[in-house]
Design a protein around this motif. Structure first.
Motif, PDB file in Angstrom:
ATOM      1  N   CYS A 102       0.828  -1.198   0.000  1.00 53.76           N
ATOM      2  CA  CYS A 102       0.000   0.000   0.000  1.00 53.76           C
ATOM      3  C   CYS A 102       0.866   1.252   0.000  1.00 53.76           C
ATOM      4  N   PRO A 103       0.530   2.255  -0.806  1.00 55.87           N
ATOM      5  CA  PRO A 103       1.331   3.487  -0.844  1.00 55.87           C
ATOM      6  C   PRO A 103       1.247   4.269   0.460  1.00 55.87           C
ATOM      7  N   ARG A 104       2.276   5.063   0.729  1.00 56.62           N
ATOM      8  CA  ARG A 104       2.346   5.882   1.941  1.00 56.62           C
ATOM      9  C   ARG A 104       2.665   7.313   1.527  1.00 56.62           C
ATOM     10  N   PRO A 105       1.708   8.015   0.927  1.00 55.22           N
ATOM     11  CA  PRO A 105       2.018   9.339   0.383  1.00 55.22           C
ATOM     12  C   PRO A 105       2.428  10.373   1.421  1.00 55.22           C
ATOM     13  N   VAL A 106       1.833  10.366   2.603  1.00 53.92           N
ATOM     14  CA  VAL A 106       2.194  11.362   3.613  1.00 53.92           C
ATOM     15  C   VAL A 106       3.607  11.087   4.112  1.00 53.92           C
ATOM     16  N   GLU A 107       3.896   9.843   4.419  1.00 53.65           N
ATOM     17  CA  GLU A 107       5.246   9.470   4.865  1.00 53.65           C
ATOM     18  C   GLU A 107       6.281   9.826   3.797  1.00 53.65           C
ATOM     19  N   THR A 108       5.967   9.541   2.561  1.00 49.94           N
ATOM     20  CA  THR A 108       6.876   9.850   1.460  1.00 49.94           C
ATOM     21  C   THR A 108       7.108  11.357   1.340  1.00 49.94           C
ATOM     22  N   THR A 109       6.035  12.130   1.470  1.00 48.47           N
ATOM     23  CA  THR A 109       6.154  13.587   1.401  1.00 48.47           C
ATOM     24  C   THR A 109       7.011  14.125   2.539  1.00 48.47           C
ATOM     25  N   ILE A 110       6.799  13.609   3.747  1.00 46.43           N
ATOM     26  CA  ILE A 110       7.601  14.034   4.899  1.00 46.43           C
ATOM     27  C   ILE A 110       9.078  13.747   4.636  1.00 46.43           C
ATOM     28  N   ARG A 111       9.359  12.547   4.188  1.00 47.19           N
ATOM     29  CA  ARG A 111      10.750  12.154   3.916  1.00 47.19           C
ATOM     30  C   ARG A 111      11.371  13.055   2.844  1.00 47.19           C
ATOM     31  N   THR A 112      10.638  13.319   1.783  1.00 49.53           N
ATOM     32  CA  THR A 112      11.137  14.136   0.679  1.00 49.53           C
ATOM     33  C   THR A 112      11.413  15.570   1.124  1.00 49.53           C
ATOM     34  N   LYS A 113      10.465  16.179   1.801  1.00 49.11           N
ATOM     35  CA  LYS A 113      10.630  17.577   2.217  1.00 49.11           C
ATOM     36  C   LYS A 113      11.777  17.746   3.213  1.00 49.11           C
ATOM     37  N   LEU A 114      11.881  16.842   4.186  1.00 46.94           N
ATOM     38  CA  LEU A 114      12.959  16.959   5.164  1.00 46.94           C
ATOM     39  C   LEU A 114      14.318  16.740   4.503  1.00 46.94           C
ATOM     40  N   THR A 115      14.370  15.838   3.542  1.00 42.55           N
ATOM     41  CA  THR A 115      15.623  15.587   2.825  1.00 42.55           C
ATOM     42  C   THR A 115      16.029  16.810   2.010  1.00 42.55           C
ATOM     43  N   GLN A 116      15.083  17.402   1.301  1.00 42.14           N
ATOM     44  CA  GLN A 116      15.390  18.573   0.476  1.00 42.14           C
ATOM     45  C   GLN A 116      15.758  19.791   1.323  1.00 42.14           C
ATOM     46  N   ASP A 117      15.016  20.023   2.395  1.00 48.42           N
ATOM     47  CA  ASP A 117      15.195  21.249   3.170  1.00 48.42           C
ATOM     48  C   ASP A 117      16.346  21.190   4.172  1.00 48.42           C
ATOM     49  N   LEU A 118      16.582  20.019   4.773  1.00 48.49           N
ATOM     50  CA  LEU A 118      17.561  19.941   5.864  1.00 48.49           C
ATOM     51  C   LEU A 118      18.800  19.119   5.530  1.00 48.49           C
ATOM     52  N   LYS A 119      18.829  18.497   4.377  1.00 46.24           N
ATOM     53  CA  LYS A 119      20.002  17.718   3.934  1.00 46.24           C
ATOM     54  C   LYS A 119      20.550  16.833   5.066  1.00 46.24           C
ATOM     55  N   PRO A 120      19.714  15.965   5.622  1.00 46.37           N
ATOM     56  CA  PRO A 120      20.153  15.177   6.781  1.00 46.37           C
ATOM     57  C   PRO A 120      21.198  14.115   6.437  1.00 46.37           C
ATOM     58  N   GLU A 121      22.056  13.871   7.402  1.00 46.12           N
ATOM     59  CA  GLU A 121      23.002  12.754   7.294  1.00 46.12           C
ATOM     60  C   GLU A 121      22.295  11.455   7.667  1.00 46.12           C
ATOM     61  N   HIS A 122      21.257  11.575   8.481  1.00 44.73           N
ATOM     62  CA  HIS A 122      20.457  10.421   8.886  1.00 44.73           C
ATOM     63  C   HIS A 122      19.025  10.905   9.068  1.00 44.73           C
ATOM     64  N   LEU A 123      18.069  10.121   8.568  1.00 42.49           N
ATOM     65  CA  LEU A 123      16.661  10.484   8.674  1.00 42.49           C
ATOM     66  C   LEU A 123      15.833   9.231   8.898  1.00 42.49           C
ATOM     67  N   GLU A 124      14.973   9.287   9.904  1.00 45.11           N
ATOM     68  CA  GLU A 124      14.000   8.225  10.132  1.00 45.11           C
ATOM     69  C   GLU A 124      12.627   8.862  10.223  1.00 45.11           C
ATOM     70  N   VAL A 125      11.686   8.316   9.474  1.00 40.91           N
ATOM     71  CA  VAL A 125      10.299   8.765   9.501  1.00 40.91           C
ATOM     72  C   VAL A 125       9.462   7.547   9.841  1.00 40.91           C
ATOM     73  N   ILE A 126       8.804   7.599  10.994  1.00 36.57           N
ATOM     74  CA  ILE A 126       8.050   6.452  11.482  1.00 36.57           C
ATOM     75  C   ILE A 126       6.591   6.839  11.662  1.00 36.57           C
ATOM     76  N   ASN A 127       5.730   6.110  11.000  1.00 31.49           N
ATOM     77  CA  ASN A 127       4.295   6.320  11.127  1.00 31.49           C
ATOM     78  C   ASN A 127       3.837   5.589  12.391  1.00 31.49           C
ATOM     79  N   GLU A 128       3.394   6.352  13.389  1.00 28.85           N
ATOM     80  CA  GLU A 128       2.933   5.766  14.651  1.00 28.85           C
ATOM     81  C   GLU A 128       1.412   5.829  14.786  1.00 28.85           C
ATOM     82  N   SER A 129       0.732   6.036  13.677  1.00 29.68           N
ATOM     83  CA  SER A 129      -0.719   6.174  13.706  1.00 29.68           C
ATOM     84  C   SER A 129      -1.405   4.941  14.283  1.00 29.68           C
ATOM     85  N   HIS A 130      -0.833   3.773  14.037  1.00 31.03           N
ATOM     86  CA  HIS A 130      -1.438   2.532  14.528  1.00 31.03           C
ATOM     87  C   HIS A 130      -1.518   2.489  16.054  1.00 31.03           C
ATOM     88  N   MET A 131      -0.763   3.337  16.744  1.00 35.30           N
ATOM     89  CA  MET A 131      -0.765   3.369  18.209  1.00 35.30           C
ATOM     90  C   MET A 131      -1.867   4.271  18.758  1.00 35.30           C
TER      91      MET A 131
END
Length: 150
Positions: free
Chosen positions: A33-62
């Motif tokens: 199943c696609p994860r468009p919000v997670e993908t958008t978060i990952r893309t924007k943070l990568t473009q804007d902050l140029k991270p050396e390490h990035l983790e994006v975790i969907n905790e909605s199930h909790m």
């Protein structure tokens, strides 16, 4: 199989969709199943902050949300751009990067913003506390909380 086409309540390019967690976080979610919000978060943070390490975790199930929601996230961003900035300034940079998502689809965002030096001395991601909001009368919350801790 559940539909992957839930939309945000407010019009925007941000879409709620059924998502899957990484296998070790949510093995019960559909990996195709696609994860468009997670993908958008990952893309924007990568473009804007140029991270050396990035983790994006969907905790909605909790949380007391429909299965597959993309509304509650935890991010770990390790970026040289955080050098010399206070924790508040770092969080503001992350929030600014995700302004559209925070005003539409994302209900909660837990942020860990570290410099590369901080990350090298403590490479860990904090765990989220159990959420009890909106779950007072939800008989399945115990199961959801257990699943989130595994």
């Amino acid at each position: 199989m559940l539909s992957c086409a839930l939309r945000c309540l407010r019009p925007s390019s941000c879409t709620l969709a059924l998502s899957r967690q990484l296998a070790h976080h949510r093995p019960h979610m559909d990996p195709s199943c696609p994860r468009p919000v997670e993908t958008t978060i990952r893309t924007k943070l990568t473009q804007d902050l140029k991270p050396e390490h990035l983790e994006v975790i969907n905790e909605s199930h909790m949380h007391a949300v429909p299965a597959g929601s993309e509304s509650h996230f935890r991010v770990l961003v390790v970026s040289p751009q955080f050098e010399g900035l206070s924790l508040l300034q770092r969080h503001r940079l992350v929030n600014e990067s995700l302004r559209e998502e925070l005003s539409t689809c994302v209900h909660a965002l837990a942020i860990q913003a570290k410099t590369p030096q901080q990350w090298s001395s403590n490479p860990s991601l904090a765990k989220s506390p159990p959420c009890m909001g909106g779950s007072k009368h939800d008989d399945t919350m115990t199961e959801k909380l257990k699943a989130g801790r595994d």
